[in-house]
Scaffold this active site. Structure first.
Site, PDB file in Angstrom:
ATOM      1  N   HIS A   1       0.807  -3.382  15.137  1.00  0.00           N
ATOM      2  CA  HIS A   1       1.638  -2.353  14.455  1.00  0.00           C
ATOM      3  C   HIS A   1       1.638  -1.215  15.181  1.00  0.00           C
ATOM      4  O   HIS A   1       0.468  -0.890  15.694  1.00  0.00           O
ATOM      5  CB  HIS A   1       0.303  -1.985  12.999  1.00  0.00           C
ATOM      6  CG  HIS A   1       1.291  -1.004  11.891  1.00  0.00           C
ATOM      7  ND1 HIS A   1       1.928   0.214  12.252  1.00  0.00           N
ATOM      8  CD2 HIS A   1       1.467  -1.263  10.724  1.00  0.00           C
ATOM      9  CE1 HIS A   1       2.546   0.577  11.381  1.00  0.00           C
ATOM     10  NE2 HIS A   1       2.412  -0.376  10.262  1.00  0.00           N
TER      11      HIS A   1
ATOM     12  N   LYS B   1       0.884  -1.525   0.105  1.00  0.00           N
ATOM     13  CA  LYS B   1       0.014   0.026  -0.071  1.00  0.00           C
ATOM     14  C   LYS B   1       0.730   1.106  -0.218  1.00  0.00           C
ATOM     15  O   LYS B   1       0.489   2.189  -0.480  1.00  0.00           O
ATOM     16  CB  LYS B   1      -0.930   0.047   1.157  1.00  0.00           C
ATOM     17  CG  LYS B   1      -0.250   0.193   2.547  1.00  0.00           C
ATOM     18  CD  LYS B   1      -1.135   0.261   3.768  1.00  0.00           C
ATOM     19  CE  LYS B   1      -1.662  -1.055   3.930  1.00  0.00           C
ATOM     20  NZ  LYS B   1      -0.748  -2.122   4.579  1.00  0.00           N
TER      21      LYS B   1
ATOM     22  N   GLU C   1       6.356  -5.694   8.715  1.00  0.00           N
ATOM     23  CA  GLU C   1       5.426  -5.151   7.373  1.00  0.00           C
ATOM     24  C   GLU C   1       6.139  -3.770   6.851  1.00  0.00           C
ATOM     25  O   GLU C   1       5.311  -2.909   7.076  1.00  0.00           O
ATOM     26  CB  GLU C   1       3.958  -5.132   7.679  1.00  0.00           C
ATOM     27  CG  GLU C   1       3.462  -6.698   7.912  1.00  0.00           C
ATOM     28  CD  GLU C   1       2.004  -6.455   8.516  1.00  0.00           C
ATOM     29  OE1 GLU C   1       1.705  -5.269   8.652  1.00  0.00           O
ATOM     30  OE2 GLU C   1       1.250  -7.550   8.869  1.00  0.00           O
TER      31      GLU C   1
HETATM   32  C1  LIG Z   1      -1.108  -3.433   8.289  1.00  0.00           C
HETATM   33  C2  LIG Z   1      -0.224  -2.636   8.022  1.00  0.00           C
HETATM   34  N1  LIG Z   1       0.925  -3.142   7.863  1.00  0.00           N
HETATM   35  C3  LIG Z   1       2.180  -2.208   7.483  1.00  0.00           C
HETATM   36  C4  LIG Z   1       1.961  -0.743   7.177  1.00  0.00           C
HETATM   37  C5  LIG Z   1       3.163  -0.249   6.842  1.00  0.00           C
HETATM   38  O1  LIG Z   1       3.713   0.622   7.753  1.00  0.00           O
HETATM   39  P1  LIG Z   1       5.087   1.704   7.722  1.00  0.00           P
HETATM   40  O2  LIG Z   1       4.952   2.413   6.495  1.00  0.00           O
HETATM   41  O3  LIG Z   1       4.932   2.504   8.792  1.00  0.00           O
HETATM   42  O4  LIG Z   1       5.908   0.611   7.842  1.00  0.00           O
HETATM   43  C6  LIG Z   1       0.653  -0.297   7.216  1.00  0.00           C
HETATM   44  C7  LIG Z   1       0.590   1.138   6.983  1.00  0.00           C
HETATM   45  O5  LIG Z   1      -0.422   1.623   7.243  1.00  0.00           O
HETATM   46  C8  LIG Z   1      -0.246  -1.250   7.470  1.00  0.00           C
HETATM   47  O6  LIG Z   1      -1.397  -0.750   7.546  1.00  0.00           O
END
Ligand SMILES: Cc1ncc(COP(=O)(O)O)c(C=O)c1O
Length: 396
Positions: A190, A61, A264
């Site tokens: 998270h 994403k 993640e």
């Molecule tokens: C479920 C989940 N995993 C991972 C991420 C990635 O987070 P980051 O960019 O802080 O590493 C997000 C970001 O919103 C998320 O919702």
């Protein structure tokens, strides 16, 4: 000449000023991203050196650009997908479905069916309705119970939307899964994207241990700990501090190497890879009682385009004036940058001090790779930027 539809190679360092001189942006009226894929390769090195036990599942994403996903797939990372389309995109690059976690705790039914068809088995849950849904539509899947454990300070907190209460709800969800004969294999959290309270990782890993203990007591084969995202995109010193905290916590609470630990990361991999180049097309000076107060510039990208990250990701903008090597020591002025649309919400920053600039001048905005590209829209007829991709030539 540089090409937009393939990777451009450079020898030693990526010199953006030289690139801009060569492509003569003065003739182009759209903003431009310069993406250095080697930056992503370097980030992966940093990850492997500092978090050797943790297998990164890149959060698609954050930036779903095919060059990014392909580069990461070739580096051997796994993926965090939130939807059917993200799963499809990753599978199309030849990624093994076992290397995907469906990390959206609230999944539309057709997306669950797609995951089942493609044999993407592991996914997160944080509520009983999702558990019933999986019981009905994908009972063979592997459930990862996501609990809430937020940092006290994060750029984008996520706890209001996702994550069950770790003490009461997580145990109730596991009991429900057990009664339905489902398979819980681990837990996840998270701490919030852009985490600024690093001790949160320690707290969360400690909590995860309790959830593991309970799951094992129920007879589940608990073998997956997913520590989510939250890692900084442009501050490697912070990353090293966070890594240290995580490694100590893992040694303390999850010393068994039989447990697979994944994360993640999103912005960690891609934020610093992108520099956005914008051109000033209009200028106004605001005076107060006849005295200059602020210089206002209107540039060709804004909050409906790449700078959506200001609204959605609370991004703090920094800017450098390009193509003028002799301006060091020039006076600076309070500067307000506007995006190109006719909406007054389209304000990029009123907090910068820059030298006097003119129409046609270029500004460079670093760290623009995370939560920018997939969200940008061409509102008001202003196009989203094109991207030039670069990579350092491998020594022969
Ligand atoms: C479920 C989940 N995993 C991972 C991420 C990635 O987070 P980051 O960019 O802080 O590493 C997000 C970001 O919103 C998320 O919702």
């Amino acid at each position: 000449m540089y090409k937009f539809d393939e990777i451009n190679y450079y020898e030693d360092d990526l010199n953006i000023k030289n690139i801009l001189k060569e492509i003569n942006l003065q003739e182009i009226d759209e903003s431009l991203n310069i993406c250095d894929l080697t930056n992503i390769v370097n980030k992966h090195d940093i990850w492997q050196k500092n978090l050797p036990r943790i297998h990164p599942h890149y959060a698609v994403k954050c930036n779903d650009n095919p060059y990014i996903v392909k580069t990461l797939a070739e580096l051997g990372t796994s993926f965090d997908c939130a939807s059917k389309n993200e799963i499809k995109q990753v599978l199309d690059f030849g990624v093994n479905p076992e290397h995907i976690i469906f990390a959206n705790p609230c999944k539309p039914l057709s997306h669950i069916e797609f995951a089942k068809e493609k044999n993407v088995q592991t996914g997160t849950v944080d509520n009983e309705f999702e558990i019933y849904k999986l019981y009905k539509h994908y009972p063979e899947s592997k459930l990862v119970v996501r609990f809430r454990c937020e940092a006290k300070n994060a750029q984008c907190p996520l706890g209001n939307k996702f994550g069950c209460d770790a003490e009461n709800d997580a145990t109730a969800l596991m009991l429900l899964a057990k009664s339905l004969d489902l398979n819980v294999c681990g837990t996840s959290f998270h701490v919030g994207s852009g985490c600024n309270e690093f001790a949160a990782y320690n707290r969360a890993i400690m909590t995860a241990k309790n959830i593991f203990n309970f799951g094992e007591m129920l007879g589940f084969n608990m073998n997956l700990l997913d520590i989510g995202g939250g890692f900084p995109g442009s501050d490697d010193t912070k990353f090293l501090t966070i890594s240290n905290i995580i490694n100590v916590a893992l040694d303390r609470y999850f010393s068994s190497q039989k447990i697979k630990v994944i994360a993640e990361p999103g912005r960690f991999y891609v934020a610093a890879a992108y520099t956005l180049i914008c051109k000033i097309h209009a200028k106004r000076e605001v005076r107060n009682a006849g005295k200059l107060d602020t210089k206002m510039y209107y540039i060709n990208d804004g909050v409906y385009g790449s700078f959506n990250c200001i609204l959605y990701d609370h991004h703090e903008v920094t800017a450098t004036h390009m193509l003028n090597d002799s301006e060091g020591g020039l006076p600076t002025f309070k500067t307000l940058l506007w995006g190109p649309t006719c909406d007054a919400l389209d304000k990029i920053s009123d907090n910068l001090y820059l030298p006097n600039l003119n129409c046609g001048d270029l500004l460079a905005f670093p760290n623009m790779g995370a939560y920018t590209v997939p969200i940008a829209s061409p509102f008001n007829g202003f196009m989203t930027p094109k991207t030039l991709y670069f990579m350092k030539k491998k020594p022969t």
